[in-house]
Motif scaffolding. Structure first.
Motif, PDB file in Angstrom:
ATOM      1  N   ALA A  71       0.762  -1.090  -0.039  1.00  0.00           N
ATOM      2  CA  ALA A  71      -0.136   0.026   0.023  1.00  0.00           C
ATOM      3  C   ALA A  71       0.778   1.244  -0.086  1.00  0.00           C
ATOM      4  O   ALA A  71       0.492   2.078  -0.718  1.00  0.00           O
ATOM      5  N   LEU A  72       1.981   1.383   0.697  1.00  0.00           N
ATOM      6  CA  LEU A  72       2.775   2.488   0.936  1.00  0.00           C
ATOM      7  C   LEU A  72       4.088   2.106   0.026  1.00  0.00           C
ATOM      8  O   LEU A  72       4.887   1.476   0.829  1.00  0.00           O
ATOM      9  N   ARG A  73       4.380   2.749  -0.854  1.00  0.00           N
ATOM     10  CA  ARG A  73       5.477   2.258  -2.208  1.00  0.00           C
ATOM     11  C   ARG A  73       6.321   3.615  -2.419  1.00  0.00           C
ATOM     12  O   ARG A  73       7.537   3.679  -2.918  1.00  0.00           O
ATOM     13  N   GLY A  74       6.090   4.716  -1.766  1.00  0.00           N
ATOM     14  CA  GLY A  74       6.764   6.012  -2.415  1.00  0.00           C
ATOM     15  C   GLY A  74       8.048   6.320  -1.592  1.00  0.00           C
ATOM     16  O   GLY A  74       8.519   5.453  -0.638  1.00  0.00           O
ATOM     17  N   PRO A  75       8.601   7.369  -2.005  1.00  0.00           N
ATOM     18  CA  PRO A  75       9.876   7.510  -1.236  1.00  0.00           C
ATOM     19  C   PRO A  75       9.848   7.873   0.313  1.00  0.00           C
ATOM     20  O   PRO A  75       8.644   8.469   0.719  1.00  0.00           O
ATOM     21  N   GLY A  76      10.636   7.768   0.935  1.00  0.00           N
ATOM     22  CA  GLY A  76      10.867   8.196   2.284  1.00  0.00           C
ATOM     23  C   GLY A  76      10.061   7.006   3.106  1.00  0.00           C
ATOM     24  O   GLY A  76       9.867   5.803   2.991  1.00  0.00           O
ATOM     25  N   GLN A  77      10.240   7.436   4.728  1.00  0.00           N
ATOM     26  CA  GLN A  77       9.567   6.612   5.676  1.00  0.00           C
ATOM     27  C   GLN A  77       8.139   6.206   5.460  1.00  0.00           C
ATOM     28  O   GLN A  77       7.390   7.143   5.368  1.00  0.00           O
ATOM     29  N   LEU A  78       7.681   5.329   6.063  1.00  0.00           N
ATOM     30  CA  LEU A  78       6.324   4.754   5.551  1.00  0.00           C
ATOM     31  C   LEU A  78       5.431   5.761   6.338  1.00  0.00           C
ATOM     32  O   LEU A  78       4.384   6.096   5.811  1.00  0.00           O
ATOM     33  N   ASP A  79       5.554   5.954   7.614  1.00  0.00           N
ATOM     34  CA  ASP A  79       4.735   6.410   8.217  1.00  0.00           C
ATOM     35  C   ASP A  79       4.651   8.164   7.778  1.00  0.00           C
ATOM     36  O   ASP A  79       3.652   8.726   7.954  1.00  0.00           O
ATOM     37  N   ASP A  80       5.767   8.571   7.343  1.00  0.00           N
ATOM     38  CA  ASP A  80       5.981   9.972   6.547  1.00  0.00           C
ATOM     39  C   ASP A  80       4.963  10.063   5.415  1.00  0.00           C
ATOM     40  O   ASP A  80       4.039  10.779   5.001  1.00  0.00           O
ATOM     41  N   GLN A  81       4.949   8.886   4.518  1.00  0.00           N
ATOM     42  CA  GLN A  81       4.280   8.777   3.471  1.00  0.00           C
ATOM     43  C   GLN A  81       2.709   8.777   3.805  1.00  0.00           C
ATOM     44  O   GLN A  81       2.002   9.589   3.226  1.00  0.00           O
ATOM     45  N   TYR A  82       2.566   8.015   4.905  1.00  0.00           N
ATOM     46  CA  TYR A  82       1.057   7.750   5.274  1.00  0.00           C
ATOM     47  C   TYR A  82       0.481   9.193   5.819  1.00  0.00           C
ATOM     48  O   TYR A  82      -0.843   9.605   5.868  1.00  0.00           O
ATOM     49  N   LEU A  83       1.416   9.963   6.432  1.00  0.00           N
ATOM     50  CA  LEU A  83       1.114  11.099   7.158  1.00  0.00           C
ATOM     51  C   LEU A  83       0.436  12.285   5.973  1.00  0.00           C
ATOM     52  O   LEU A  83      -0.657  12.946   6.150  1.00  0.00           O
ATOM     53  N   ALA A  84       1.162  12.073   4.953  1.00  0.00           N
ATOM     54  CA  ALA A  84       0.786  12.865   3.768  1.00  0.00           C
ATOM     55  C   ALA A  84      -0.649  12.635   3.322  1.00  0.00           C
ATOM     56  O   ALA A  84      -1.558  13.653   2.885  1.00  0.00           O
ATOM     57  N   LEU A  85      -1.073  11.543   3.357  1.00  0.00           N
ATOM     58  CA  LEU A  85      -2.350  11.007   3.040  1.00  0.00           C
ATOM     59  C   LEU A  85      -3.525  11.507   3.976  1.00  0.00           C
ATOM     60  O   LEU A  85      -4.483  12.099   3.686  1.00  0.00           O
ATOM     61  N   VAL A  86      -3.114  11.301   5.351  1.00  0.00           N
ATOM     62  CA  VAL A  86      -3.977  12.085   6.318  1.00  0.00           C
ATOM     63  C   VAL A  86      -4.040  13.377   6.143  1.00  0.00           C
ATOM     64  O   VAL A  86      -5.391  14.120   6.348  1.00  0.00           O
ATOM     65  N   GLN A  87      -3.022  14.265   6.052  1.00  0.00           N
ATOM     66  CA  GLN A  87      -3.144  15.665   5.888  1.00  0.00           C
ATOM     67  C   GLN A  87      -3.838  16.077   4.698  1.00  0.00           C
ATOM     68  O   GLN A  87      -4.286  17.285   4.485  1.00  0.00           O
ATOM     69  N   ARG A  88      -4.188  15.280   4.020  1.00  0.00           N
ATOM     70  CA  ARG A  88      -5.290  15.690   2.505  1.00  0.00           C
ATOM     71  C   ARG A  88      -6.659  15.906   3.146  1.00  0.00           C
ATOM     72  O   ARG A  88      -7.307  16.469   2.445  1.00  0.00           O
TER      73      ARG A  88
END
Length: 410
Positions: A264-281
């Motif tokens: 589900a999380l495959r982008g650059p950077g740490q997994l929780d940082d990637q996920y945080l960006a989704l939350v902040q949307r």
């Protein structure tokens, strides 16, 4: 076979996984590390990798550590879990340290493996200036893991146990029920796994993790014992964003998402940082509705609930599903308070009535409130008692716990 399944969980829990390169804590520079403690010339500042690359390097590095243990302790009789513990130790300190160690000398001299491991491993907890709490806990976990194998049949590093195999067919549910982590059992499961296609393994994982319908839930056999899901650990305290001190909710949900849907999380950077960006949307990291929407955007089913009980968590864990849980981490256990904190329930020990918890902030002081330590990685695989942690979770009485119910998407 490098490790037993429980050995993989032990090592991955204590190593943790970081998809961005970070410097050595002692030097602040080289050697740079990435993934599950991987180092080498290819690891340079600014490097980011995928979870798949982290797993590939982990298998390579564990194979090297296992080969070193087998070579350096070739004449030593070890149970499978004692071997696990020594591979985890070698992975952490290096083959050179193991080769020069008093631990190895004592084992080669014929001393009791159980005694030597229990006495020597705890000595390897030193940092640059003083003992490190994280290393103390890791060594204690390795010793505990080794000690649980005393009932298992010993295994030498030079030969398998000679036994006459039975070729009679076996029902897989019977195999699950009688599984005790013995070497020949582990090998049989691995052989079965290798015989399946990726599609078959995916279908099995989906069915295994999908809750049973009410009509047939009571007909499924229950398997008693320890539950310990091999969920990757993420620390909120190493976030590359400015949100680290307040993103426990996001880190907990990211760990759950990375386990339930690994791709589900495959982008650059740490997994929780990637996920945080989704939350902040959707809103702030502390907003439960934003968390639910972020999980749903990854193709997961998610629901925020305020009616949680121990039975709810245990039932989810039996289904192979971790649970983000929200609780009060400040004040004494008799009168908990605070703005709230989130962690991830990853297991249950019925014998000790303890929940196994990935706490993204570190090791909590459940009795007095606050934290014993917030060092990176210290919150992995914590054991929080149902009695004390439960009072901080169900503050309004039985069945009042806050949690996120997560399951695979359709």
């Amino acid at each position: 076979m490098p490790l037993t399944p429980e050995g993989w969980t032990l090592l991955k829990t204590w190593e943790g996984c970081r998809l961005s390169a970070y410097p050595d804590p002692a030097s602040g520079a080289a050697p740079w590390t990435i993934g599950y403690g991987h180092t080498g010339a290819e690891v340079v500042p600014g490097l980011t990798i995928t979870q798949e690359q982290a797993e590939a390097w982990l298998k390579q590095d564990v194979a090297e550590a296992a080969a070193a243990v087998d070579r350096l302790l070739i004449s030593v009789t070890l149970t499978p879990r004692q071997r696990d513990a020594l591979i985890s130790f070698c992975f952490n300190v290096g083959a050179g340290a193991l080769e020069r160690s008093t631990l190895r000398k004592r084992l080669l001299a014929g001393e009791s493996s159980a005694d030597v491991i229990a006495e020597e491993l705890p000595r390897w907890n030193k940092g640059p200036k003083s003992p490190l709490e994280g290393l103390k806990r890791r060594r204690a976990a390795e010793v505990s893991h080794a000690q649980t194998s005393e009932a298992a049949a010993p295994q030498t590093q030079t030969a398998r146990s000679a036994s006459v195999p039975s070729h009679e067919p076996i029902q897989l549910l019977d195999a699950v029920h009688h599984h005790k982590g013995l070497a020949h059992q582990q090998e049989a499961w691995l052989q079965l796994e290798r015989s399946l296609t990726a599609e078959q393994r995916g279908a099995f994982a989906e069915m295994f993790r999908t809750p049973a319908s009410p009509s047939n839930a009571t007909s499924q056999p229950e398997l008693p014992g320890l539950i310990e899901l091999p969920v990757p650990y993420l620390s909120q305290n190493d976030s590359a964003t400015s949100q680290g001190p307040r993103m426990c909710f996001s880190s907990s949900c990211a760990m759950a998402a990375a386990f339930v849907k690994p791709d589900a999380l495959r982008g650059p950077g740490q997994l929780d940082d990637q996920y945080l960006a989704l939350v902040q949307r959707h809103s702030d990291t502390t907003d439960a509705n934003a968390q639910v929407k972020a999980l749903q955007s990854l193709g997961l089913q998610a629901r925020f609930r305020t009616d949680g009980s121990s039975e709810d968590l245990i039932e989810q864990l039996k289904r192979g599903l971790p649970c983000p849980v929200g609780w009060l981490h400040k004040g004494p256990v008799s009168a908990p308070k605070g703005g709230g904190h989130w962690s991830l329930a990853i297991g249950w020990d019925p014998a000790k009535r303890q929940f196994l918890m990935h706490d993204p902030n570190g090791e909590a002081d459940l009795v007095n409130g606050g934290y014993v330590t917030t060092s990176i990685g210290s919150g992995a695989g914590q054991r929080y008692s149902e009695r004390n942690w439960g009072r901080r979770w169900m503050v309004e009485g039985a069945g009042s716990g806050w949690w996120i119910e997560i399951s695979p998407g359709a």
